[in-house]
Write a protein that holds these residues in place. Structure first.
Motif, PDB file in Angstrom:
ATOM      1  N   GLN A  93       0.682  -0.992  -0.189  1.00  0.00           N
ATOM      2  CA  GLN A  93       0.104  -0.033  -0.305  1.00  0.00           C
ATOM      3  C   GLN A  93       0.779   1.549   0.042  1.00  0.00           C
ATOM      4  O   GLN A  93       1.686   1.556   0.949  1.00  0.00           O
ATOM      5  CB  GLN A  93      -0.875  -0.311   1.201  1.00  0.00           C
ATOM      6  CG  GLN A  93      -2.110   0.895   1.286  1.00  0.00           C
ATOM      7  CD  GLN A  93      -1.751   2.255   1.266  1.00  0.00           C
ATOM      8  OE1 GLN A  93      -1.594   2.828   0.295  1.00  0.00           O
ATOM      9  NE2 GLN A  93      -1.372   2.975   2.232  1.00  0.00           N
ATOM     10  N   ALA A  94       1.205   1.636  -1.252  1.00  0.00           N
ATOM     11  CA  ALA A  94       2.011   2.873  -1.280  1.00  0.00           C
ATOM     12  C   ALA A  94       1.140   4.369  -0.946  1.00  0.00           C
ATOM     13  O   ALA A  94       2.107   5.115  -1.589  1.00  0.00           O
ATOM     14  CB  ALA A  94       2.817   2.912  -2.574  1.00  0.00           C
ATOM     15  N   PHE A  95       0.227   4.755  -0.803  1.00  0.00           N
ATOM     16  CA  PHE A  95      -0.549   6.280  -1.157  1.00  0.00           C
ATOM     17  C   PHE A  95      -0.271   6.173   0.646  1.00  0.00           C
ATOM     18  O   PHE A  95      -0.909   5.983   1.182  1.00  0.00           O
ATOM     19  CB  PHE A  95      -2.159   5.608  -1.277  1.00  0.00           C
ATOM     20  CG  PHE A  95      -2.105   6.043  -2.623  1.00  0.00           C
ATOM     21  CD1 PHE A  95      -1.397   6.309  -3.737  1.00  0.00           C
ATOM     22  CD2 PHE A  95      -2.217   3.855  -2.717  1.00  0.00           C
ATOM     23  CE1 PHE A  95      -2.176   5.663  -4.922  1.00  0.00           C
ATOM     24  CE2 PHE A  95      -2.592   3.387  -3.926  1.00  0.00           C
ATOM     25  CZ  PHE A  95      -2.467   4.586  -4.891  1.00  0.00           C
ATOM     26  N   VAL A  96       0.599   7.747   1.447  1.00  0.00           N
ATOM     27  CA  VAL A  96       1.071   8.125   1.716  1.00  0.00           C
ATOM     28  C   VAL A  96      -0.383   8.038   2.626  1.00  0.00           C
ATOM     29  O   VAL A  96      -0.498   8.409   3.976  1.00  0.00           O
ATOM     30  CB  VAL A  96       1.866   9.297   1.843  1.00  0.00           C
ATOM     31  CG1 VAL A  96       2.026  10.077   3.214  1.00  0.00           C
ATOM     32  CG2 VAL A  96       2.810   8.761   1.207  1.00  0.00           C
ATOM     33  N   ASN A  97      -1.319   9.776   1.950  1.00  0.00           N
ATOM     34  CA  ASN A  97      -2.862   9.811   2.943  1.00  0.00           C
ATOM     35  C   ASN A  97      -3.498   8.604   3.209  1.00  0.00           C
ATOM     36  O   ASN A  97      -3.983   8.579   4.257  1.00  0.00           O
ATOM     37  CB  ASN A  97      -3.781  10.709   1.527  1.00  0.00           C
ATOM     38  CG  ASN A  97      -2.565  11.740   1.407  1.00  0.00           C
ATOM     39  OD1 ASN A  97      -1.951  12.592   2.625  1.00  0.00           O
ATOM     40  ND2 ASN A  97      -2.931  12.626   0.308  1.00  0.00           N
ATOM     41  N   ARG A  98      -3.758   7.688   1.845  1.00  0.00           N
ATOM     42  CA  ARG A  98      -4.179   6.321   2.367  1.00  0.00           C
ATOM     43  C   ARG A  98      -3.799   5.735   3.961  1.00  0.00           C
ATOM     44  O   ARG A  98      -4.636   5.014   5.032  1.00  0.00           O
ATOM     45  CB  ARG A  98      -4.572   5.370   1.427  1.00  0.00           C
ATOM     46  CG  ARG A  98      -5.275   4.657   1.840  1.00  0.00           C
ATOM     47  CD  ARG A  98      -5.405   3.699   0.106  1.00  0.00           C
ATOM     48  NE  ARG A  98      -6.287   2.013   0.471  1.00  0.00           N
ATOM     49  CZ  ARG A  98      -6.465   1.227   0.035  1.00  0.00           C
ATOM     50  NH1 ARG A  98      -6.514   1.742  -1.490  1.00  0.00           N
ATOM     51  NH2 ARG A  98      -7.442   0.318  -0.093  1.00  0.00           N
ATOM     52  N   SER A  99      -2.570   5.663   3.796  1.00  0.00           N
ATOM     53  CA  SER A  99      -1.798   4.703   5.177  1.00  0.00           C
ATOM     54  C   SER A  99      -1.884   6.076   6.148  1.00  0.00           C
ATOM     55  O   SER A  99      -1.970   5.699   7.352  1.00  0.00           O
ATOM     56  CB  SER A  99       0.051   4.363   4.745  1.00  0.00           C
ATOM     57  OG  SER A  99       0.051   6.092   4.571  1.00  0.00           O
ATOM     58  N   LEU A 100      -2.059   7.627   5.685  1.00  0.00           N
ATOM     59  CA  LEU A 100      -2.453   8.095   7.171  1.00  0.00           C
ATOM     60  C   LEU A 100      -3.945   7.439   8.271  1.00  0.00           C
ATOM     61  O   LEU A 100      -3.990   8.577   9.215  1.00  0.00           O
ATOM     62  CB  LEU A 100      -2.111   9.166   7.235  1.00  0.00           C
ATOM     63  CG  LEU A 100      -0.566  10.304   6.395  1.00  0.00           C
ATOM     64  CD1 LEU A 100      -0.686  11.517   5.832  1.00  0.00           C
ATOM     65  CD2 LEU A 100       0.534   9.861   8.212  1.00  0.00           C
ATOM     66  N   LYS A 101      -4.940   7.855   7.093  1.00  0.00           N
ATOM     67  CA  LYS A 101      -6.083   7.196   7.223  1.00  0.00           C
ATOM     68  C   LYS A 101      -6.530   6.141   7.889  1.00  0.00           C
ATOM     69  O   LYS A 101      -7.287   5.542   8.874  1.00  0.00           O
ATOM     70  CB  LYS A 101      -6.458   8.202   6.030  1.00  0.00           C
ATOM     71  CG  LYS A 101      -6.950   9.047   5.787  1.00  0.00           C
ATOM     72  CD  LYS A 101      -7.498   9.872   4.459  1.00  0.00           C
ATOM     73  CE  LYS A 101      -7.625  11.140   4.543  1.00  0.00           C
ATOM     74  NZ  LYS A 101      -8.211  10.910   2.763  1.00  0.00           N
ATOM     75  N   ASN A 102      -5.251   5.232   7.466  1.00  0.00           N
ATOM     76  CA  ASN A 102      -6.054   4.180   7.927  1.00  0.00           C
ATOM     77  C   ASN A 102      -4.451   3.308   8.044  1.00  0.00           C
ATOM     78  O   ASN A 102      -4.119   1.953   7.562  1.00  0.00           O
ATOM     79  CB  ASN A 102      -6.397   3.142   6.894  1.00  0.00           C
ATOM     80  CG  ASN A 102      -6.953   1.519   7.071  1.00  0.00           C
ATOM     81  OD1 ASN A 102      -6.763   1.282   8.227  1.00  0.00           O
ATOM     82  ND2 ASN A 102      -8.077   1.487   6.694  1.00  0.00           N
TER      83      ASN A 102
END
Length: 111
Positions: A93-102
């Motif tokens: 999972q390489a999307f920073v915004n997505r990793s910050l949210k989940n």
């Protein structure tokens, strides 16, 4: 990585994340070296350009499976039924915004 074609000729290689940018390039390289490539990843996104779609990566692999890398039973089944010689794990999972949210999703996917 040994890029001597004789090392890879006829080897069965699993590439997780084969629909991603790096995974698609690896599929092309391994195919050029004579490997039989099996792909395992989420389906490519339906929007925009992707190397997977634009380069028609599905034409360079012997089998492809679409599943979440966290689906332990599916992953075991693919590995057991594919008789692989090597595996390259590029699913992430390489999307920073997505990793910050989940963050838990990112950690479990990337590990």
């Amino acid at each position: 990585m040994d890029i001597n074609p004789s090392t890879w000729q006829g080897k069965r290689v699993l590439v997780t994340g084969h629909t991603g940018f790096k995974g698609s390039w690896l599929v092309l390289l391994l195919n050029e070296l004579g490997a039989e490539v099996i792909g395992l990843s989420l389906p490519p996104p339906d929007f925009g350009h992707s190397l997977y779609r634009d380069a028609r990566i599905q034409n360079y692999i012997s089998n492809e499976y679409f599943a979440d890398i966290r689906n332990e039973q599916k992953i075991k089944s693919v590995i057991q039924n594919s008789s692989i010689d090597y595996a390259f794990h590029l699913a992430a999972q390489a999307f920073v915004n997505r990793s910050l949210k989940n963050p838990l999703e990112s950690i479990t996917t990337n590990i």
